[in-house]
Design an enzyme around this catalytic site. Structure first.
Site, PDB file in Angstrom:
ATOM      1  N   LYS A  80      -1.358  -0.813   3.135  1.00  0.00           N
ATOM      2  CA  LYS A  80       0.276  -1.262   2.895  1.00  0.00           C
ATOM      3  C   LYS A  80       0.497  -2.823   2.196  1.00  0.00           C
ATOM      4  O   LYS A  80      -0.567  -3.299   3.079  1.00  0.00           O
ATOM      5  CB  LYS A  80       1.463  -0.819   4.138  1.00  0.00           C
ATOM      6  N   HIS A 122       0.383   2.891   9.532  1.00  0.00           N
ATOM      7  CA  HIS A 122      -0.435   2.750  10.654  1.00  0.00           C
ATOM      8  C   HIS A 122       0.333   3.432  11.640  1.00  0.00           C
ATOM      9  O   HIS A 122      -0.647   3.701  12.942  1.00  0.00           O
ATOM     10  CB  HIS A 122      -0.576   1.203  11.404  1.00  0.00           C
ATOM     11  N   HIS A 152       6.947   3.688   7.908  1.00  0.00           N
ATOM     12  CA  HIS A 152       7.265   4.112   9.002  1.00  0.00           C
ATOM     13  C   HIS A 152       8.102   5.010   9.503  1.00  0.00           C
ATOM     14  O   HIS A 152       8.065   6.051   9.946  1.00  0.00           O
ATOM     15  CB  HIS A 152       7.216   3.115  10.600  1.00  0.00           C
ATOM     16  N   ASP A 199      10.069  -2.203   3.518  1.00  0.00           N
ATOM     17  CA  ASP A 199       9.054  -2.621   5.179  1.00  0.00           C
ATOM     18  C   ASP A 199       8.658  -1.533   6.168  1.00  0.00           C
ATOM     19  O   ASP A 199       7.639  -1.542   6.970  1.00  0.00           O
ATOM     20  CB  ASP A 199       8.946  -4.324   5.682  1.00  0.00           C
ATOM     21  N   ARG A 233     -12.491 -14.309  -0.051  1.00  0.00           N
ATOM     22  CA  ARG A 233     -12.347 -15.114  -1.294  1.00  0.00           C
ATOM     23  C   ARG A 233     -13.154 -16.404  -0.345  1.00  0.00           C
ATOM     24  O   ARG A 233     -13.784 -17.025  -1.112  1.00  0.00           O
ATOM     25  CB  ARG A 233     -10.885 -15.586  -1.482  1.00  0.00           C
ATOM     26  N   ASP A 270     -14.131 -12.820  -5.339  1.00  0.00           N
ATOM     27  CA  ASP A 270     -13.151 -12.802  -5.902  1.00  0.00           C
ATOM     28  C   ASP A 270     -12.657 -11.493  -6.682  1.00  0.00           C
ATOM     29  O   ASP A 270     -13.606 -11.459  -7.389  1.00  0.00           O
ATOM     30  CB  ASP A 270     -13.120 -14.365  -7.218  1.00  0.00           C
ATOM     31  N   GLU A 313      12.551  -5.069  16.479  1.00  0.00           N
ATOM     32  CA  GLU A 313      10.913  -6.009  17.041  1.00  0.00           C
ATOM     33  C   GLU A 313      11.542  -7.142  17.078  1.00  0.00           C
ATOM     34  O   GLU A 313      13.068  -7.410  16.643  1.00  0.00           O
ATOM     35  CB  GLU A 313      10.764  -5.898  15.391  1.00  0.00           C
ATOM     36  N   LYS A 354      -0.254   5.785  15.989  1.00  0.00           N
ATOM     37  CA  LYS A 354      -0.231   5.796  17.112  1.00  0.00           C
ATOM     38  C   LYS A 354       0.047   7.148  18.197  1.00  0.00           C
ATOM     39  O   LYS A 354       0.313   8.101  17.473  1.00  0.00           O
ATOM     40  CB  LYS A 354       1.696   4.896  17.172  1.00  0.00           C
ATOM     41  N   LYS A 385      15.083  -6.754  12.489  1.00  0.00           N
ATOM     42  CA  LYS A 385      13.576  -8.398  13.341  1.00  0.00           C
ATOM     43  C   LYS A 385      14.599  -8.680  13.920  1.00  0.00           C
ATOM     44  O   LYS A 385      15.665  -9.039  14.276  1.00  0.00           O
ATOM     45  CB  LYS A 385      12.984  -9.241  11.970  1.00  0.00           C
TER      46      LYS A 385
HETATM   47  C1  BG6 Z   1       4.164  -3.385   9.451  1.00  0.00           C
HETATM   48  C2  BG6 Z   1       5.182  -4.568   8.939  1.00  0.00           C
HETATM   49  O1  BG6 Z   1       4.114  -2.680   8.533  1.00  0.00           O
HETATM   50  O2  BG6 Z   1       4.608  -2.656  10.611  1.00  0.00           O
HETATM   51  C3  BG6 Z   1       5.479  -4.952   9.500  1.00  0.00           C
HETATM   52  O3  BG6 Z   1       4.763  -4.836   7.966  1.00  0.00           O
HETATM   53  C4  BG6 Z   1       6.100  -4.979  11.818  1.00  0.00           C
HETATM   54  O4  BG6 Z   1       6.984  -6.452   9.501  1.00  0.00           O
HETATM   55  C5  BG6 Z   1       4.965  -4.188  11.735  1.00  0.00           C
HETATM   56  O5  BG6 Z   1       6.118  -6.002  12.211  1.00  0.00           O
HETATM   57  C6  BG6 Z   1       4.843  -4.132  12.781  1.00  0.00           C
HETATM   58  O6  BG6 Z   1       4.546  -2.480  13.394  1.00  0.00           O
HETATM   59  P1  BG6 Z   1       3.885  -2.677  15.074  1.00  0.00           P
HETATM   60  O7  BG6 Z   1       3.083  -1.656  15.807  1.00  0.00           O
HETATM   61  O8  BG6 Z   1       3.591  -3.300  15.582  1.00  0.00           O
HETATM   62  O9  BG6 Z   1       5.307  -1.623  15.482  1.00  0.00           O
END
Ligand code: BG6
Length: 480
Positions: free
Chosen positions: A143, A173, A235, A230, A47, A88, A211, A177, A329
């Site tokens: 995502k 993602h 993952h 999440d 934007r 936009d 985390e 890895k 977290k």
């Molecule tokens: C994301 C989540 O998909 O993955 C985040 O939305 C999370 O909340 C993150 O922190 C963790 O990714 P990584 O690669 O740091 O383990």
């Protein structure tokens, strides 16, 4: 790999956090290593009203901050590839101009959507309206793809109006890895493990994604989502499916994803007493005081920042083998690990000599340390006058040492290159996403039905004590 190698890349959300931290640094790193087609042009859109030069400045700052110095190379050539068009995304009229900026690719166009999912539908319509679809266009979707099965179907249906499945690249993602991919090498490039990789020889599996971070400024987003959606929906279920899947006939997109989806569809609904949810309160991590979730959020909330689940895969291979999953977290350390706990030997010949034998255990460290460690029983040296003593010793492979001198890469480098080149193996197919949602939605529904609310845990601890009890009542200890 199918089709074309894109010579245009169009990045939506180009001024966003992901672009800054991951996408632009990954592209620059690929460029520095000569892995991008010299003809590749990259157009960013968002934007903000920027021109090409302002976007290049934005990118330069992102590289200085987020790309390690030894990977930077000459960023000038990379920055020269970049152009920018403000848009936009929710209004159709800007797309013709965007298409003009992208121009006519000689080979093909790859689009990467890293925007709020609420914009996905409008963006797809806009792309179709602007002529940015067709046989030589593919799209990568970041995502979250929805918040439940129904909303993910709406998004996937909208995408499917303009992009067939073979042109749709859904990103998780974690699949980018290195150690996650290595899991496949470990399982299927060695004869050792596969004969033992089943309920007869494996007692249980643990997957931990811990985390230390809290909300990280994602206040609006996270509170509507929570740890289950999440982290587990995507993952963790991807990790689980790679651990549990049958051997695919080959390493290609269809064979691998066919096997993963079978696992995902075999997940049994875990009962409420097999799940624990938690929310962190104020505490300390590495000696640093951190606020509680509701303080960070600014209001009380029932969103879970921690979840532990005892999952079951109802098929022949895994009958009766629990998969303990936990993520949260503000846990004591950042670590992603897969633990495969083997069964005890059927009979210990050393028992009469007083020796205790521990079952073998395979630990696959995904991050921050990439290592594979297999514990084996060995005899403690000595004359054994007082009886034989056995002790587990690790057969340890630290990947960075084993492959010293080989470039370690950001997950997005691999994924962006695969998107540009058209290899879907490490992207998630629609049926997988839907099977993942199916299971997660059922768990959420059972939480609602039973009025489950998160238990509080102190930031810097391993979650609510109920999570420890969840494993311990089966005689299992979480690996820490
Ligand atoms: C994301 C989540 O998909 O993955 C985040 O939305 C999370 O909340 C993150 O922190 C963790 O990714 P990584 O690669 O740091 O383990």
């Amino acid at each position: 790999m199918t089709g074309f190698i894109a010579d245009r890349l169009l990045l939506f959300g180009a001024t966003g956090d992901l672009a800054k931290r991951m996408l632009l640094p990954s592209l620059a790193a690929l460029d520095a290593d000569g892995l991008l087609d010299p003809k590749l042009e990259i157009v960013g859109t968002a934007r903000s009203e920027l021109d090409d030069q302002a976007f290049r400045n934005f990118a330069r700052e992102a590289l200085e901050k987020f790309l390690p110095g030894d990977r930077r190379g000459s960023t000038a050539t990379f920055l020269n590839r970049l152009g920018y068009q403000a848009l936009d995304a929710s209004a159709l009229d800007g797309y013709a101009e965007l298409a003009a900026k992208v121009g006519t690719p000689a080979q093909g166009l790859a689009i990467f959507l890293s925007t709020a999912p609420s914009l996905f539908e409008a963006t797809i319509h806009g792309l179709a309206h602007g002529g940015l679809t067709g046989a030589n266009v593919r799209i990568g979707l970041e995502k979250p793809l929805g918040t439940d099965l129904e909303s993910s179907r709406v998004i996937n249906d909208a995408v499917a109006t303009a992009f067939p499945e073979e042109s749709t690249f859904r990103i998780d993602h974690y699949l980018g890895k290195e150690t996650v991919q290595n899991l496949l090498a470990l399982r299927f490039a060695n004869i050792l493990f596969e004969p033992l990789w089943n309920a007869a020889h494996i007692d249980h599996v643990q997957i931990t994604v811990a985390e230390t971070v809290g909300l990280e400024g994602r206040v609006g987003f996270y509170d509507d989502v929570g740890a289950l959606r999440d982290m587990v929906q995507n993952h963790m279920l991807q990790l689980l499916s790679l651990v549990a899947m049958e051997p695919p006939a080959m390493f290609d997109a269809t064979a691998v994803r066919d096997e993963k989806v079978k696992v995902l569809r075999s997940l049994r609904l875990s009962s409420p007493d097999e799940t624990v949810t938690g929310q962190y309160r104020a505490g300390a991590i590495a000696g640093q005081a951190v606020p509680g979730y509701d303080e960070e959020l600014g209001k009380p909330s029932d969103t879970e920042t921690f979840v532990a689940i005892k999952a079951h895969i109802d098929n022949w291979r895994w009958k009766g083998v629990p998969f303990y999953l936990r993520t949260g977290k503000r846990l004591p350390k950042r670590t992603t690990e897969i633990i495969v706990q083997f069964r005890r030997v059927p009979h210990s010949i050393f028992a009469g000599k007083g020796a205790r034998s521990e079952p073998n255990r395979l630990v696959i460290g995904v991050q921050p340390d990439e290592n594979i460690s297999l514990s084996l029983m060995a005899k403690v040296p000595g004359l054994d006058r007082g009886g034989i003593r056995l002790r587990p010793v690790p057969l340890d492979i630290a990947m960075p040492n084993a492959f010293a001198g080989t470039q370690r890469r950001i997950a997005y480098e691999r994924l962006l290159l695969d998107l540009i080149e058209g290899d879907q193996t490490l992207f998630v197919r629609r049926d997988e996403v839907e099977a993942q949602w199916d299971w997660v939605d059922a768990i959420r529904a059972s939480w609602d039905e039973h009025g489950l609310v998160p238990k509080s845990y102190t930031a810097g601890s391993w979650g609510p004590s109920a999570a420890i009890a969840l494993a311990e009542r089966d005689g299992v200890t979480w690996h820490e």
